[in-house]
Design a protein around this motif. Structure first.
Motif, mmCIF file in Angstrom:
data_model
loop_
_atom_site.group_PDB
_atom_site.id
_atom_site.type_symbol
_atom_site.label_atom_id
_atom_site.label_comp_id
_atom_site.label_asym_id
_atom_site.label_seq_id
_atom_site.Cartn_x
_atom_site.Cartn_y
_atom_site.Cartn_z
ATOM 1 N N ALA A 1 -5.034 21.072 23.983
ATOM 2 C CA ALA A 1 -5.709 21.669 25.151
ATOM 3 C C ALA A 1 -7.220 21.770 24.893
ATOM 4 N N ASP A 2 -7.594 22.082 23.655
ATOM 5 C CA ASP A 2 -9.011 22.264 23.311
ATOM 6 C C ASP A 2 -9.753 20.943 23.124
ATOM 7 N N LEU A 3 -9.116 19.995 22.419
ATOM 8 C CA LEU A 3 -9.844 18.785 21.999
ATOM 9 C C LEU A 3 -9.357 17.502 22.642
ATOM 10 N N GLY A 4 -8.092 17.490 23.098
ATOM 11 C CA GLY A 4 -7.509 16.267 23.660
ATOM 12 C C GLY A 4 -6.321 15.818 22.823
ATOM 13 N N PRO A 5 -5.630 14.766 23.283
ATOM 14 C CA PRO A 5 -4.433 14.281 22.576
ATOM 15 C C PRO A 5 -4.718 13.941 21.113
ATOM 16 N N ILE A 6 -3.768 14.283 20.256
ATOM 17 C CA ILE A 6 -3.956 14.072 18.815
ATOM 18 C C ILE A 6 -3.643 12.617 18.456
ATOM 19 N N ASP A 7 -4.661 11.939 17.912
ATOM 20 C CA ASP A 7 -4.513 10.535 17.509
ATOM 21 C C ASP A 7 -4.230 10.402 16.022
ATOM 22 N N VAL A 8 -4.777 11.336 15.243
ATOM 23 C CA VAL A 8 -4.684 11.243 13.781
ATOM 24 C C VAL A 8 -4.191 12.585 13.240
ATOM 25 N N ALA B 1 6.185 -0.517 16.180
ATOM 26 C CA ALA B 1 6.039 -1.282 17.429
ATOM 27 C C ALA B 1 5.273 -0.496 18.493
ATOM 28 N N LYS B 2 4.989 0.749 18.210
ATOM 29 C CA LYS B 2 4.268 1.605 19.176
ATOM 30 C C LYS B 2 2.825 1.873 18.747
ATOM 31 N N GLY B 3 2.334 1.083 17.810
ATOM 32 C CA GLY B 3 0.933 1.244 17.393
ATOM 33 C C GLY B 3 0.688 2.417 16.467
ATOM 34 N N ILE B 4 1.771 2.934 15.883
ATOM 35 C CA ILE B 4 1.624 4.091 14.990
ATOM 36 C C ILE B 4 1.780 3.633 13.543
ATOM 37 N N THR B 5 0.854 4.044 12.694
ATOM 38 C CA THR B 5 1.042 3.783 11.265
ATOM 39 C C THR B 5 1.204 5.117 10.536
ATOM 40 N N VAL B 6 1.992 5.056 9.465
ATOM 41 C CA VAL B 6 2.254 6.251 8.663
ATOM 42 C C VAL B 6 2.114 5.839 7.196
ATOM 43 N N ASN B 7 1.189 6.453 6.511
ATOM 44 C CA ASN B 7 0.916 6.074 5.118
ATOM 45 C C ASN B 7 0.760 7.306 4.237
ATOM 46 N N GLY C 1 0.810 4.776 22.648
ATOM 47 C CA GLY C 1 0.747 3.495 21.931
ATOM 48 C C GLY C 1 -0.258 3.475 20.800
ATOM 49 N N PHE C 2 -0.577 4.660 20.266
ATOM 50 C CA PHE C 2 -1.483 4.709 19.113
ATOM 51 C C PHE C 2 -1.246 5.980 18.320
ATOM 52 N N GLY C 3 -1.283 5.851 17.009
ATOM 53 C CA GLY C 3 -1.209 7.038 16.155
ATOM 54 C C GLY C 3 -1.438 6.681 14.705
ATOM 55 N N ARG C 4 -1.970 7.635 13.982
ATOM 56 C CA ARG C 4 -2.162 7.493 12.529
ATOM 57 C C ARG C 4 -1.674 8.787 11.890
ATOM 58 N N ILE C 5 -0.663 8.671 11.033
ATOM 59 C CA ILE C 5 -0.218 9.837 10.268
ATOM 60 C C ILE C 5 -0.458 9.527 8.794
ATOM 61 N N ALA D 1 -8.516 4.432 10.625
ATOM 62 C CA ALA D 1 -9.286 3.563 11.531
ATOM 63 C C ALA D 1 -8.396 2.757 12.468
ATOM 64 N N ASP D 2 -8.928 2.473 13.630
ATOM 65 C CA ASP D 2 -8.204 1.647 14.601
ATOM 66 C C ASP D 2 -7.835 0.288 13.998
ATOM 67 N N ASP D 3 -8.728 -0.263 13.158
ATOM 68 C CA ASP D 3 -8.462 -1.610 12.628
ATOM 69 C C ASP D 3 -7.705 -1.588 11.291
ATOM 70 N N ALA D 4 -7.016 -0.456 11.008
ATOM 71 C CA ALA D 4 -6.154 -0.391 9.816
ATOM 72 C C ALA D 4 -4.685 -0.540 10.213
#
Ligand code: NDP
Length: 241
Positions: free
Chosen positions: A71-78, A167-173, A125-129, A220-223
């Motif tokens: 609500a404060d910052l926007g959808p969580i991408d990372v 397949a949904k653009g999410i990476t988890v490392n 369709g994007f996420g980084r964990i 990063a988006d390109d990782a």
């Protein structure tokens, strides 16, 4: 638009450096902490980064706080799962409380936070964990059966979720740090510290900023082709196969 990143345990130690690293890389950052209000306020004043107090070991607190962050910052991408504790002791002396508290804060937390952000990441369709494990989750450590189990568990979790979200653009490392110069390590007796450093072929402790650099790289988006990996950052103290 700037991506939003959440760093658990983001006000002190390694998390402090990660929060700053992500901010400098252009992210809108939310830093979580457990109870040290003084450190959190000092961090907020120093960095201008918003802080959120909640227990990562509690599923519903995580849900409420992550909703507030969105609500404060926007959808969580990372999402950087960095918060962690130790409650050391040989197993023959370890209490169930020592076991459960470490599993709760170091391992359950990774489920508690990831579960609340994964649906949004899939929908967008994007996420980084990025999960912070430890050298001791890779090699095991005397006096840390609880911590080694939790930190090894994080690696298994990461490998499973990496495949689910691929397949949904999410990476988890995973990042597995070795000995890093945090307050805790710096407070060790000089003789004890010397003994530790002697086991690190690079010949020094790691710096929190060196872990932060890895987080920024993986976020990063390109990782997007790096998924399910464990990045070992320990001065070659332990070289995982
Ligand atoms: P610190 O003890 O310096 O900082 C821990 C942070 O986590 C603090 O912000 C703390 O909040 C927060 N935290 C602790 N428990 C909770 C909780 N239940 N809910 C929310 N936040 C919590 O840790 P380090 O920087 O040393 O370690 C960071 C991570 O790196 C940990 O996962 C650790 O296991 C891992 N690691 C560390 C190494 C090292 O050499 N330091 C080596 C390998 C791995 P508060 O300030 O309120 O207490």
């Amino acid at each position: 638009m700037a991506r939003v990143a959440v760093v658990t345990g983001g006000t002190r130690g390694i998390g402090h450096a990660i929060s700053i690293g992500l901010k400098q890389a252009g992210y809108k950052v939310a830093a979580n902490y457990a109870g040290n209000d003084v450190a959190a306020e000092a961090f907020k004043k120093e960095t201008g980064i918003s802080v959120y107090k909640f227990d990562v070991g509690d599923f519903s607190s995580c849900g409420a706080a992550l909703k507030q962050i969105e609500a404060d910052l926007g959808p969580i991408d990372v999402l950087v799962n960095n918060a962690g504790i130790t409650r050391d002791g040989f197993l023959h002396k370890m209490t169930p409380e020592q076991w459960h508290e470490v599993i709760r804060v170091d391992l359950d937390s990774v489920f508690n936070t990831s579960r609340h952000v994964i649906e949004g990441m899939r929908a967008r369709g994007f996420g980084r964990i990025i999960n912070i494990s430890s050298i001791n989750g890779q090699k095991g450590q005397i006096g840390q059966a609880n911590y080694s189990a939790a930190k090894a568990g994080i690696i298994g979790f990461t490998k499973a979720l990496a495949q689910e979200g691929a397949a949904k653009g999410i990476t988890v490392n995973v990042i597995a740090p070795g000995y890093i110069r945090t307050e805790m390590v710096a407070a060790m007796k000089p003789e004890a510290l010397e003994k530790v450093v002697a086991t690190i072929p690079v010949g020094r402790l790691g710096e929190a900023e060196e872990i932060a650099r890895c987080v920024v790289f993986l976020a990063a988006d390109d990782a997007g082709f790096i998924n399910g990996s464990t990045l070992t950052v320990n001065g070659s103290q332990f070289i995982a196969g």
